[in-house]
Motif scaffolding. Structure first.
Motif, PDB file in Angstrom:
ATOM      1  N   UNK A   1    -112.732  11.851 -73.332  1.00 40.49           N
ATOM      2  CA  UNK A   1    -113.130  13.247 -73.084  1.00 40.49           C
ATOM      3  C   UNK A   1    -113.236  13.493 -71.590  1.00 40.49           C
ATOM      4  N   UNK A   2    -113.861  12.552 -70.892  1.00 38.56           N
ATOM      5  CA  UNK A   2    -114.043  12.705 -69.453  1.00 38.56           C
ATOM      6  C   UNK A   2    -112.717  12.569 -68.708  1.00 38.56           C
ATOM      7  N   UNK A   3    -111.776  11.829 -69.263  1.00 42.50           N
ATOM      8  CA  UNK A   3    -110.453  11.737 -68.667  1.00 42.50           C
ATOM      9  C   UNK A   3    -109.788  13.114 -68.642  1.00 42.50           C
TER      10      UNK A   3
ATOM     11  N   UNK B   1    -107.915  17.798 -65.566  1.00 39.49           N
ATOM     12  CA  UNK B   1    -108.041  19.219 -65.230  1.00 39.49           C
ATOM     13  C   UNK B   1    -108.453  19.389 -63.765  1.00 39.49           C
ATOM     14  N   UNK B   2    -109.379  18.572 -63.321  1.00 40.94           N
ATOM     15  CA  UNK B   2    -109.832  18.641 -61.927  1.00 40.94           C
ATOM     16  C   UNK B   2    -108.688  18.291 -60.976  1.00 40.94           C
ATOM     17  N   UNK B   3    -107.914  17.293 -61.345  1.00 46.16           N
ATOM     18  CA  UNK B   3    -106.756  16.914 -60.531  1.00 46.16           C
ATOM     19  C   UNK B   3    -105.779  18.082 -60.417  1.00 46.16           C
ATOM     20  N   UNK B   4    -105.522  18.748 -61.530  1.00 49.61           N
ATOM     21  CA  UNK B   4    -104.630  19.908 -61.501  1.00 49.61           C
ATOM     22  C   UNK B   4    -105.227  21.031 -60.654  1.00 49.61           C
ATOM     23  N   UNK B   5    -106.519  21.215 -60.766  1.00 51.33           N
ATOM     24  CA  UNK B   5    -107.225  22.246 -59.999  1.00 51.33           C
ATOM     25  C   UNK B   5    -107.081  21.998 -58.497  1.00 51.33           C
TER      26      UNK B   5
ATOM     27  N   UNK C   1    -101.410  15.559 -66.715  1.00 50.61           N
ATOM     28  CA  UNK C   1    -102.204  14.919 -67.765  1.00 50.61           C
ATOM     29  C   UNK C   1    -101.439  13.819 -68.490  1.00 50.61           C
ATOM     30  N   UNK C   2    -100.136  13.991 -68.675  1.00 48.01           N
ATOM     31  CA  UNK C   2     -99.340  12.967 -69.355  1.00 48.01           C
ATOM     32  C   UNK C   2     -99.297  11.671 -68.560  1.00 48.01           C
ATOM     33  N   UNK C   3     -99.079  11.791 -67.264  1.00 50.36           N
ATOM     34  CA  UNK C   3     -99.023  10.609 -66.397  1.00 50.36           C
ATOM     35  C   UNK C   3    -100.392   9.939 -66.340  1.00 50.36           C
ATOM     36  N   UNK C   4    -101.434  10.726 -66.201  1.00 52.61           N
ATOM     37  CA  UNK C   4    -102.779  10.165 -66.070  1.00 52.61           C
ATOM     38  C   UNK C   4    -103.207   9.467 -67.360  1.00 52.61           C
ATOM     39  N   UNK C   5    -103.012  10.113 -68.500  1.00 50.16           N
ATOM     40  CA  UNK C   5    -103.453   9.497 -69.760  1.00 50.16           C
ATOM     41  C   UNK C   5    -102.586   8.284 -70.109  1.00 50.16           C
ATOM     42  N   UNK C   6    -101.292   8.338 -69.819  1.00 46.93           N
ATOM     43  CA  UNK C   6    -100.455   7.168 -70.111  1.00 46.93           C
ATOM     44  C   UNK C   6    -100.788   6.016 -69.169  1.00 46.93           C
ATOM     45  N   UNK C   7    -101.146   6.314 -67.930  1.00 42.13           N
ATOM     46  CA  UNK C   7    -101.586   5.274 -66.998  1.00 42.13           C
ATOM     47  C   UNK C   7    -102.882   4.641 -67.484  1.00 42.13           C
ATOM     48  N   UNK C   8    -103.794   5.467 -67.950  1.00 41.40           N
ATOM     49  CA  UNK C   8    -105.068   4.986 -68.506  1.00 41.40           C
ATOM     50  C   UNK C   8    -104.799   4.044 -69.682  1.00 41.40           C
ATOM     51  N   UNK C   9    -103.911   4.432 -70.575  1.00 43.12           N
ATOM     52  CA  UNK C   9    -103.565   3.593 -71.730  1.00 43.12           C
ATOM     53  C   UNK C   9    -102.883   2.308 -71.278  1.00 43.12           C
ATOM     54  N   UNK C  10    -101.991   2.405 -70.305  1.00 39.88           N
ATOM     55  CA  UNK C  10    -101.285   1.230 -69.801  1.00 39.88           C
ATOM     56  C   UNK C  10    -102.274   0.228 -69.198  1.00 39.88           C
TER      57      UNK C  10
ATOM     58  N   UNK D   1    -116.602  23.631 -66.173  1.00 37.92           N
ATOM     59  CA  UNK D   1    -116.418  25.008 -66.649  1.00 37.92           C
ATOM     60  C   UNK D   1    -115.717  25.855 -65.582  1.00 37.92           C
ATOM     61  N   UNK D   2    -116.129  25.684 -64.329  1.00 43.63           N
ATOM     62  CA  UNK D   2    -115.500  26.404 -63.219  1.00 43.63           C
ATOM     63  C   UNK D   2    -114.019  26.044 -63.106  1.00 43.63           C
ATOM     64  N   UNK D   3    -113.704  24.765 -63.233  1.00 38.05           N
ATOM     65  CA  UNK D   3    -112.315  24.295 -63.152  1.00 38.05           C
ATOM     66  C   UNK D   3    -111.491  24.881 -64.293  1.00 38.05           C
ATOM     67  N   UNK D   4    -112.014  24.837 -65.509  1.00 37.60           N
ATOM     68  CA  UNK D   4    -111.284  25.381 -66.666  1.00 37.60           C
ATOM     69  C   UNK D   4    -111.005  26.867 -66.501  1.00 37.60           C
TER      70      UNK D   4
END
Length: 170
Positions: free
Chosen positions: A64-66, A71-75, A82-91, A157-160
């Protein structure tokens, strides 16, 4: 059970605090088993069940925090990754899972483990450390790392809101 209750828990407290609490309370049953690894089977089952219920909190919250982090990174960068970040996390999880298994085998061999035989006190101590001590150290490291997590619920919330406005204006 914990995953079903997690959304309600997140509503009652912020994610960082819940992550800390989940990590801290995950340590407790492990610490009991580390100090007293020989218990009646019912005691071990109860402690492992408690650990399983509590440890699901930081485990699920990490994902959830990922999302908040992506989102913060995109902001900040303007790049949706998000695809690169989550796949890196999984890797990274997979790599360290493999390294952990290899290191465990190596340490057991160094302690003198021999399959299908009675084990020495050194080997038994190593098994207890690897099973209960190592996760305790991991939770401690995790709690320390959360000192640097600055995404409060207000900031998320501000970022979203900002991202939604950007996408609405694009």
């Amino acid at each position: 059970v914990t995953n079903v209750l997690l959304p309600q828990m997140v509503k009652k407290t912020d994610k960082k605090k819940l992550y800390w609490l989940g990590s801290f309370f995950s340590i407790l049953p492990l610490a009991v088993l580390f100090v007293k690894p020989v218990l009646p089977a019912s005691g071990i089952l109860v402690l492992i069940a408690i650990y399983g219920l509590i440890s699901a909190i930081p485990s699920a919250l990490a994902w959830v925090m990922l999302t908040d982090c992506t989102n913060y990174s995109e902001y900040i960068t303007g790049v949706e990754g998000s695809g690169v970040i989550s796949s890196t996390f999984m890797f990274i999880n997979k790599v360290f899972g493999a390294l952990g298994s290899s290191l465990t085998s190596y340490l057991l061999a160094m302690a003198g483990f021999v399959a299908n035989q009675g084990q020495s006190k050194t080997v038994l101590a190593m098994i207890v450390f690897l099973r209960f001590g190592t996760p305790i150290l991991g939770y401690i490291a995790s709690v320390i790392s959360m000192c640097f997590y600055d995404l409060t619920e207000d900031k998320v919330s501000e970022v979203r809101t900002a991202l939604a406005q950007r996408k609405g204006n694009a």
